[in-house]
Write a protein that holds these residues in place. Structure first.
Motif, PDB file in Angstrom:
ATOM      1  N   HIS A  59      -5.248  12.789  11.968  1.00 46.13           N
ATOM      2  CA  HIS A  59      -4.068  12.170  12.566  1.00 46.13           C
ATOM      3  C   HIS A  59      -2.825  12.194  11.690  1.00 46.13           C
ATOM      4  O   HIS A  59      -1.792  11.639  12.062  1.00 46.13           O
ATOM      5  CB  HIS A  59      -4.390  10.727  12.963  1.00 46.13           C
ATOM      6  CG  HIS A  59      -5.484  10.623  13.970  1.00 46.13           C
ATOM      7  ND1 HIS A  59      -6.771  10.250  13.639  1.00 46.13           N
ATOM      8  CD2 HIS A  59      -5.495  10.886  15.306  1.00 46.13           C
ATOM      9  CE1 HIS A  59      -7.521  10.267  14.725  1.00 46.13           C
ATOM     10  NE2 HIS A  59      -6.787  10.651  15.755  1.00 46.13           N
ATOM     11  N   GLY A  60      -2.901  12.845  10.541  1.00 47.42           N
ATOM     12  CA  GLY A  60      -1.723  12.973   9.692  1.00 47.42           C
ATOM     13  C   GLY A  60      -1.355  11.657   9.008  1.00 47.42           C
ATOM     14  O   GLY A  60      -2.210  10.827   8.721  1.00 47.42           O
ATOM     15  N   ASP A  61      -0.045  11.467   8.758  1.00 46.62           N
ATOM     16  CA  ASP A  61       0.440  10.244   8.115  1.00 46.62           C
ATOM     17  C   ASP A  61       0.171   9.043   9.001  1.00 46.62           C
ATOM     18  O   ASP A  61       0.564   9.032  10.184  1.00 46.62           O
ATOM     19  CB  ASP A  61       1.940  10.345   7.847  1.00 46.62           C
ATOM     20  CG  ASP A  61       2.256  11.001   6.524  1.00 46.62           C
ATOM     21  OD1 ASP A  61       2.930  10.382   5.699  1.00 46.62           O
ATOM     22  OD2 ASP A  61       1.813  12.159   6.315  1.00 46.62           O
ATOM     23  N   VAL A  62      -0.472   8.035   8.440  1.00 45.56           N
ATOM     24  CA  VAL A  62      -0.781   6.824   9.199  1.00 45.56           C
ATOM     25  C   VAL A  62      -0.617   5.612   8.294  1.00 45.56           C
ATOM     26  O   VAL A  62      -0.673   5.702   7.065  1.00 45.56           O
ATOM     27  CB  VAL A  62      -2.222   6.831   9.761  1.00 45.56           C
ATOM     28  CG1 VAL A  62      -2.406   7.941  10.787  1.00 45.56           C
ATOM     29  CG2 VAL A  62      -3.244   6.960   8.638  1.00 45.56           C
TER      30      VAL A  62
ATOM     31  N   SER B  75     -10.906   5.497  12.189  1.00 46.83           N
ATOM     32  CA  SER B  75     -11.691   4.729  11.202  1.00 46.83           C
ATOM     33  C   SER B  75     -12.280   5.586  10.088  1.00 46.83           C
ATOM     34  O   SER B  75     -13.111   5.099   9.322  1.00 46.83           O
ATOM     35  CB  SER B  75     -12.814   3.940  11.893  1.00 46.83           C
ATOM     36  OG  SER B  75     -12.269   2.965  12.749  1.00 46.83           O
ATOM     37  N   GLU B  76     -11.867   6.847   9.993  1.00 48.29           N
ATOM     38  CA  GLU B  76     -12.323   7.671   8.872  1.00 48.29           C
ATOM     39  C   GLU B  76     -11.532   7.311   7.610  1.00 48.29           C
ATOM     40  O   GLU B  76     -10.450   6.751   7.675  1.00 48.29           O
ATOM     41  CB  GLU B  76     -12.153   9.152   9.203  1.00 48.29           C
ATOM     42  CG  GLU B  76     -13.080   9.650  10.305  1.00 48.29           C
ATOM     43  CD  GLU B  76     -14.552   9.492   9.946  1.00 48.29           C
ATOM     44  OE1 GLU B  76     -14.915   9.854   8.800  1.00 48.29           O
ATOM     45  OE2 GLU B  76     -15.327   9.006  10.794  1.00 48.29           O
ATOM     46  N   MET B  77     -12.101   7.669   6.443  1.00 47.75           N
ATOM     47  CA  MET B  77     -11.440   7.392   5.181  1.00 47.75           C
ATOM     48  C   MET B  77     -10.155   8.217   5.047  1.00 47.75           C
ATOM     49  O   MET B  77     -10.089   9.365   5.478  1.00 47.75           O
ATOM     50  CB  MET B  77     -12.364   7.706   4.005  1.00 47.75           C
ATOM     51  CG  MET B  77     -13.590   6.838   3.941  1.00 47.75           C
ATOM     52  SD  MET B  77     -13.124   5.130   3.656  1.00 47.75           S
ATOM     53  CE  MET B  77     -14.497   4.311   4.462  1.00 47.75           C
ATOM     54  N   LEU B  78      -9.155   7.604   4.431  1.00 47.22           N
ATOM     55  CA  LEU B  78      -7.858   8.242   4.253  1.00 47.22           C
ATOM     56  C   LEU B  78      -7.710   8.800   2.840  1.00 47.22           C
ATOM     57  O   LEU B  78      -8.330   8.324   1.895  1.00 47.22           O
ATOM     58  CB  LEU B  78      -6.741   7.234   4.516  1.00 47.22           C
ATOM     59  CG  LEU B  78      -6.686   6.645   5.919  1.00 47.22           C
ATOM     60  CD1 LEU B  78      -5.635   5.535   5.988  1.00 47.22           C
ATOM     61  CD2 LEU B  78      -6.377   7.734   6.951  1.00 47.22           C
ATOM     62  N   GLU B  79      -6.837   9.797   2.706  1.00 50.71           N
ATOM     63  CA  GLU B  79      -6.456  10.347   1.406  1.00 50.71           C
ATOM     64  C   GLU B  79      -5.064   9.840   1.042  1.00 50.71           C
ATOM     65  O   GLU B  79      -4.190   9.715   1.909  1.00 50.71           O
ATOM     66  CB  GLU B  79      -6.433  11.880   1.459  1.00 50.71           C
ATOM     67  CG  GLU B  79      -7.779  12.505   1.740  1.00 50.71           C
ATOM     68  CD  GLU B  79      -8.737  12.380   0.570  1.00 50.71           C
ATOM     69  OE1 GLU B  79      -8.245  12.284  -0.593  1.00 50.71           O
ATOM     70  OE2 GLU B  79      -9.964  12.382   0.797  1.00 50.71           O
TER      71      GLU B  79
ATOM     72  N   GLU C 198       0.842  -1.192   0.000  1.00 48.98           N
ATOM     73  CA  GLU C 198       0.000   0.000   0.000  1.00 48.98           C
ATOM     74  C   GLU C 198       0.876   1.241   0.000  1.00 48.98           C
ATOM     75  O   GLU C 198       1.993   1.241   0.521  1.00 48.98           O
ATOM     76  CB  GLU C 198      -0.905   0.025   1.240  1.00 48.98           C
ATOM     77  CG  GLU C 198      -2.115  -0.898   1.149  1.00 48.98           C
ATOM     78  CD  GLU C 198      -3.237  -0.347   0.261  1.00 48.98           C
ATOM     79  OE1 GLU C 198      -3.066   0.757  -0.311  1.00 48.98           O
ATOM     80  OE2 GLU C 198      -4.264  -1.033   0.135  1.00 48.98           O
ATOM     81  N   GLY C 199       0.352   2.302  -0.589  1.00 47.44           N
ATOM     82  CA  GLY C 199       1.103   3.541  -0.657  1.00 47.44           C
ATOM     83  C   GLY C 199       1.027   4.341   0.629  1.00 47.44           C
ATOM     84  O   GLY C 199       0.838   3.797   1.715  1.00 47.44           O
ATOM     85  N   ARG C 200       1.165   5.632   0.480  1.00 47.25           N
ATOM     86  CA  ARG C 200       1.167   6.538   1.628  1.00 47.25           C
ATOM     87  C   ARG C 200      -0.216   7.145   1.802  1.00 47.25           C
ATOM     88  O   ARG C 200      -0.868   7.507   0.817  1.00 47.25           O
ATOM     89  CB  ARG C 200       2.201   7.644   1.404  1.00 47.25           C
ATOM     90  CG  ARG C 200       2.284   8.652   2.522  1.00 47.25           C
ATOM     91  CD  ARG C 200       3.278   9.738   2.156  1.00 47.25           C
ATOM     92  NE  ARG C 200       3.178  10.884   3.042  1.00 47.25           N
ATOM     93  CZ  ARG C 200       3.571  12.112   2.726  1.00 47.25           C
ATOM     94  NH1 ARG C 200       4.097  12.358   1.536  1.00 47.25           N
ATOM     95  NH2 ARG C 200       3.434  13.100   3.584  1.00 47.25           N
ATOM     96  N   TYR C 201      -0.647   7.247   3.063  1.00 40.87           N
ATOM     97  CA  TYR C 201      -1.992   7.756   3.353  1.00 40.87           C
ATOM     98  C   TYR C 201      -1.933   8.800   4.464  1.00 40.87           C
ATOM     99  O   TYR C 201      -1.105   8.733   5.376  1.00 40.87           O
ATOM    100  CB  TYR C 201      -2.918   6.621   3.775  1.00 40.87           C
ATOM    101  CG  TYR C 201      -3.210   5.651   2.654  1.00 40.87           C
ATOM    102  CD1 TYR C 201      -4.259   5.882   1.777  1.00 40.87           C
ATOM    103  CD2 TYR C 201      -2.412   4.525   2.461  1.00 40.87           C
ATOM    104  CE1 TYR C 201      -4.519   5.013   0.735  1.00 40.87           C
ATOM    105  CE2 TYR C 201      -2.663   3.654   1.425  1.00 40.87           C
ATOM    106  CZ  TYR C 201      -3.720   3.903   0.564  1.00 40.87           C
ATOM    107  OH  TYR C 201      -3.967   3.034  -0.476  1.00 40.87           O
ATOM    108  N   VAL C 202      -2.870   9.739   4.368  1.00 41.13           N
ATOM    109  CA  VAL C 202      -2.956  10.829   5.343  1.00 41.13           C
ATOM    110  C   VAL C 202      -4.384  10.908   5.855  1.00 41.13           C
ATOM    111  O   VAL C 202      -5.354  10.893   5.079  1.00 41.13           O
ATOM    112  CB  VAL C 202      -2.549  12.172   4.705  1.00 41.13           C
ATOM    113  CG1 VAL C 202      -2.715  13.313   5.694  1.00 41.13           C
ATOM    114  CG2 VAL C 202      -1.118  12.106   4.194  1.00 41.13           C
TER     115      VAL C 202
END
Length: 348
Positions: free
Chosen positions: A130-133, A156-160, A122-126
């Motif tokens: 909570h910032g980078d997770v 548990s919110e959707m990440l970007e 998986e790539g990088r998510y923000v």
């Protein structure tokens, strides 16, 4: 420069061989002509030695007078299921280990290694809060109702998604990905033991003319292109929103040339670079662009999902610009338009 090029009859290797020769380099080309990459019984190009990188004595003869090795040979694709694990280990892991041992015997201390974005998983998510997770694994319950983006492990919110650089954690999710990690690590051990220098090029989604046609091991661009050639609609998994970076094979060849020219200036060890266009697209956008350019049926988002699939992985091109002087020259618009009617390599 005298360069030993493995996998020289393959999709990427063939483009690299042509560019190196055009630039005046002496190419010692080899290929094992595996059936998964070539039509069974395909004729070996006249300027390529039929040899397997797992054959140490053959490599000893081919490495005489070589200045650097460009290692493209590999069993490719993500692997269909767990039964593919031994094959990837046998070809990619063992082949790289045998090649590195032969390089040590020959005193060759410069290596350009074909790696892949798949090492990241998986790539990088923000998360907005909570910032980078590191994302939670996608749940079957979410996938079954069409919720495809991963969730934050804290709220548990959707990440970007965000751009992945070369310092990102290594989290392989398939047999091919594990073998690519192993290749980088074998190269690191060789570099420490022999004082060698390696540039590992982490290719993002490659495409271009003479790409292998539709097989379980093809890249997604070839799968869609093959469907259009059959008169069928491209079948897009999930909702087509998966973000990727599609890089043209001519740019991959140029990145290899740049790496060969600069690997001797790098520190001892392995230095990895993302090789990408820097212009991300979704899988759905890729399918639509190919369909429009080819004049074929519109893609269909099937909603289907697979356990090992990655939602988003999009590269940062910054390190390759700085360390290799490499910037992709082929835009996705131009490259995909040409690829929509380009010849594919038959594999069956």
């Amino acid at each position: 420069m005298r360069v030993l090029l493995t996998g020289a009859a393959g999709f990427i290797g063939g483009h690299i061989a042509g560019l190196l020769r055009d630039e005046g380099h002496d190419v010692v080309a080899l290929d094992a002509m595996l059936d998964k990459a070539h039509l069974p019984g395909a004729e070996l190009p006249a300027d390529v030695h039929r040899a397997d990188v797992r054959d140490g004595p053959a490599l000893d003869g081919l490495l005489v007078g070589v200045d650097a090795v460009c290692h493209q040979s590999a069993m490719v694709g993500n692997g269909v299921d767990a039964q593919d694990l031994p094959g990837y280990a046998a070809h990619n892991d063992l082949g790289t280990a045998v090649l590195l041992a032969a390089m040590a015997r020959a005193g060759v201390d410069r290596l350009v290694l074909a790696s892949s974005m798949v090492v990241y998983g998986e790539g990088r998510y923000v998360c907005a809060e909570h910032g980078d997770v590191s994302p939670l694994p996608r749940s079957v319950a979410d996938l079954d109702v069409g919720v495809f983006d991963p969730r934050c492990p804290q709220c548990s919110e959707m990440l970007e998604w965000a751009l992945v650089d070369e310092a990102a954690p290594i989290r392989p999710r398939s047999s091919y990905a594990v073998s690519k990690v192993a290749q980088e690590q074998y190269a690191q051990a060789w570099a420490v033991l022999q004082g060698g220098r390696c540039v590992a090029l982490r290719y993002h989604n490659a495409y271009g003319p003479h790409m292998p046609a539709d097989t379980p091991y093809s890249g997604v661009a070839a799968v869609f292109r093959s469907a259009l050639e059959r008169g069928a609609a491209p079948q897009v998994f999930e909702d087509g929103g998966q973000m990727r970076d599609f890089v043209h094979v001519d740019d991959i060849a140029r990145a290899n040339l740049a790496a060969l020219q600069r690997v001797g200036r790098h520190d001892v060890g392995v230095t990895a670079y993302n090789i990408c266009s820097g212009q991300p697209r979704s899988i759905g956008q890729l399918a639509a662009a190919l369909a429009d350019a080819h004049g074929g049926q519109r893609p269909i988002a099937t909603g289907q999902h697979r356990a090992a699939d990655v939602r988003h992985v999009v590269a940062s091109p910054a390190a390759a610009v700085e360390g290799l002087g490499f910037t992709a020259a082929v835009s996705p618009e131009d490259g995909l338009r040409a690829f929509a009617d380009a010849p594919l390599r038959p594999t069956r």
